[in-house]
Enzyme design. Structure first.
Site, short mmCIF file in Angstrom:
data_model
loop_
_atom_site.label_atom_id
_atom_site.label_comp_id
_atom_site.label_asym_id
_atom_site.label_seq_id
_atom_site.Cartn_x
_atom_site.Cartn_y
_atom_site.Cartn_z
N GLU A 89 0.82 -1.21 0.00
CA GLU A 89 0.00 0.00 0.00
C GLU A 89 0.86 1.26 0.00
O GLU A 89 2.05 1.23 0.31
CB GLU A 89 -0.90 -0.01 1.23
CG GLU A 89 -0.14 -0.10 2.51
CD GLU A 89 -1.00 -0.58 3.68
OE1 GLU A 89 -1.96 -1.33 3.45
OE2 GLU A 89 -0.68 -0.20 4.81
N CYS A 109 6.87 -7.39 6.89
CA CYS A 109 8.11 -6.88 7.48
C CYS A 109 8.56 -7.84 8.58
O CYS A 109 7.74 -8.32 9.36
CB CYS A 109 7.89 -5.49 8.06
SG CYS A 109 9.38 -4.80 8.78
N CYS A 113 8.14 -4.90 15.11
CA CYS A 113 7.84 -3.86 16.11
C CYS A 113 6.45 -4.14 16.70
O CYS A 113 5.49 -4.41 15.96
CB CYS A 113 7.88 -2.48 15.48
SG CYS A 113 9.47 -2.14 14.71
N SER A 188 13.03 6.05 6.15
CA SER A 188 12.83 5.83 7.58
C SER A 188 13.26 4.41 7.95
O SER A 188 12.83 3.44 7.33
CB SER A 188 11.35 6.01 7.90
OG SER A 188 11.09 5.60 9.21
N LEU A 212 12.64 5.66 16.62
CA LEU A 212 13.26 5.43 17.93
C LEU A 212 12.25 4.86 18.93
O LEU A 212 12.44 3.81 19.51
CB LEU A 212 13.88 6.73 18.47
CG LEU A 212 15.00 6.52 19.46
CD1 LEU A 212 16.26 6.04 18.76
CD2 LEU A 212 15.29 7.81 20.22
N ASN A 287 -2.04 5.42 15.44
CA ASN A 287 -3.31 5.00 14.84
C ASN A 287 -3.67 3.64 15.41
O ASN A 287 -3.02 2.64 15.10
CB ASN A 287 -3.16 4.86 13.31
CG ASN A 287 -3.40 6.16 12.58
OD1 ASN A 287 -3.90 7.13 13.14
ND2 ASN A 287 -3.01 6.19 11.32
N CYS A 330 0.32 2.37 9.25
CA CYS A 330 1.22 1.51 8.51
C CYS A 330 0.67 0.08 8.41
O CYS A 330 0.43 -0.57 9.40
CB CYS A 330 2.55 1.55 9.25
SG CYS A 330 3.77 0.44 8.68
S1 SF4 Z 1 7.38 -0.17 12.22
FE1 SF4 Z 1 8.45 -0.39 10.26
S2 SF4 Z 1 10.23 -1.69 10.77
FE2 SF4 Z 1 8.78 -1.93 12.48
S3 SF4 Z 1 7.56 -3.74 11.93
FE3 SF4 Z 1 6.47 -1.91 11.16
S4 SF4 Z 1 7.11 -1.72 9.02
FE4 SF4 Z 1 8.58 -3.05 10.07
#
Ligand code: SF4
Length: 349
Positions: A89, A109, A113, A188, A212, A287, A330
Site C-alpha cells: 500500500e 516486514c 515492532c 525511515s 526510535l 493509529n 502503517c
Molecule cells: S514499524 Fe516499520 S520496521 Fe517496524 S515492523 Fe512496522 S514496518 Fe517493520
C-alpha cells in the site's frame, strides 16, 4: 525479463553499450518513459527499429494494479496488487507545500515492532525497484498531478531491502526520471546500523528518519526487537556519525503510546539522550488498530511531552494527523485485505 521502471539511467547506459548502441539513448528512453509516459518501445520514434527490438526482448512495461482506494479530505490510501498476487500500500497526503506519498518497500516486514500492523504480517518478499517506482507513477496517473515528496515509511524496513531501495531512490531522484529532489525524499529505518553506514557512504542528499520510539534500551527492547541486535547506545553513535559525515539533520520518529512511552520522565530521558545532536523529534499520534492492544496517548500527554522536550532545547514537532479514519496506519489496508482473502480462502476450501 527486467521491468523498465526498475532500471537506473546509468545501468541502462551500460546495457545500451553492451548491445552496441550509444549511452545517450538512455536519456531518450527515460524521456519517453517518464515524461511522455509511453508503454512500448515501438512508440519511441527517435530509436531505430533494431534497437527497439533488442530493448523489447530485454525489458517489459508490466505494471502493478490499483486494487482498492480509500480517501478522506487530505489523504488517499491505495492498495496495490503485485504481479504475484501479493499486496502493498501507499498513502498520498496533501500538504500546504504539495503532495507527498508514503511508499512500501517490502511485502510484510520481519522487524516485528510490537505496535505495528505490518510487523504482524511477516515479510513475504522484498519489493523490486520497479514496484516502488510504480506506486508513485500509478498514483500520479490516478490523481493527474505531480507528487513532490516521497517518504519510504510504508510496509517494510527499507534498509532490509537495500539494493532495490537504492535503485528506487536513484530513479525517482533522476532529473529524467520522476525528478523528485533528494531533499524531498525521506528514508525511515528502525535502525539497522551497518546499513546506515552503507547509506552514509552513498553520499545522497536524502533525509534520514530513525524510528526510535523509546528513550532507553529496556523499553526499546520490548517495543522493537531490532534493538537487541543493534542497541540504542550504538544507534545513537551511528546517528552522530551520520550527522557529522553528511551535515544533514536527522529526524527522530517517536510514536506516542498510552502509558508506555508517554510520561514526563521519559521525555526528560529522551531529551538527555539527544542533547546536543542535530536532530528534530517528530511525535506521532498512534493509529489504533483492532489487532494490537496499544492505545494512543492522550492529547494532553502529547502536549506535555512536547513542552518538556522544548524546554530542554530539543527541536520537536507533532505530526499532523492523516487518515486515521481510512486505515492509514502503517500496514492496515493490506492487513485487512489479507484477512479478507484468508476468510474467502477458508470459506471456499
Ligand atoms: S514499524 Fe516499520 S520496521 Fe517496524 S515492523 Fe512496522 S514496518 Fe517493520
Amino acid at each position: 525479463m527486467m521491468n523498465i521502471y526498475g532500471i537506473t539511467r546509468s545501468d541502462l547506459e551500460n546495457f545500451l553499450l553492451l548491445i552496441g548502441d550509444k549511452k545517450f539513448r538512455a536519456t531518450q528512453i527515460f524521456e519517453w518513459v517518464y515524461e511522455k509516459k509511453v508503454s512500448s518501445f515501438s512508440e519511441m520514434s527517435n530509436i531505430k527499429k533494431n534497437i527497439q527490438d533488442k530493448l523489447a526482448d530485454m525489458f517489459s512495461f508490466e505494471k502493478i494494479k490499483i486494487k482498492k482506494k480509500q480517501e478522506d479530505k487530505l489523504t488517499k490510501k491505495y492498495l496495490f496488487e503485485l504481479e504475484d498476487g501479493n499486496y502493498v500500500e501507499a498513502v498520498l497526503m496533501e500538504h500546504d507545500y504539495g503532495l507527498s506519498i508514503c511508499v512500501s518497500s517490502e511485502v510484510g516486514c520481519n522487524m516485528g515492532c510490537a505496535f505495528c500492523e505490518s510487523g504482524r504480517l511477516k515479510k513475504v518478499r522484498d519489493l523490486k525497484a520497479h514496484e516502488m517506482v510504480q506506486q508513485i507513477l500509478l498514483v500520479e496517473e490516478d490523481i493527474q498531478k505531480r507528487i513532490s515528496s516521497v517518504v519510504i515509511m510504508g510496509i517494510g524496513e527499507p534498509l532490509d531491502n537495500y539494493d532495490n531501495v537504492m535503485s528506487f531512490i536513484k530513479i525517482i531522484n533522476d532529473a529524467k526520471g520522476t525528478a523528485i529532489g533528494a531533499r524531498h525524499i525521506t528514508l525511515s529505518t528502525c535502525g539497522i546500523i551497518p546499513k546506515i553506514r552503507d547509506l552514509m557512504a552513498e553520499e545522497l542528499q536524502i533525509n534520514l528518519a530513525i524510528s526510535l520510539h523509546a528513550p532507553n534500551t529496556q523499553l526499546r527492547n520490548k517495543l522493537m526487537p531490532i534493538n537487541k541486535a543493534y542497541p540504542l547506545k550504538d544507534l545513537i553513535e551511528v546517528i552522530k556519525e551520520y550527522i557529522e559525515k553528511t551535515n544533514r539533520r536527522v529526524t527522530i520518529e517517536y510514536i506516542m503510546l498510552k502509558d508506555i512511552n508517554d510520561n514526563e520522565t521519559q521525555a526528560v530521558e529522551l531529551a538527555a539522550l539527544l542533547k546536543g545532536m542535530m536532530v528534530y523529534v517528530n511525535l506521532i499520534p498512534y493509529n489504533e488498530t483492532n489487532h494490537i492492544e496499544f492505545k494512543r496517548a492522550s492529547k494532553d500527554k502529547v502536549m506535555k511531552f512536547y513542552d518538556t522536550l522544548k524546554k530542554k532545547g530539543i527541536n520537536v514537532t507533532i505530526r499532523k494527523e492523516f487518515g486515521s479514519n481510512i486505515d492509514a496506519a502503517c500496514g492496515q489496508l493490506r492487513s485487512k485485505e489479507v484477512w479478507y482473502e484468508n476468510i474467502l480462502f477458508n470459506w471456499f476450501r
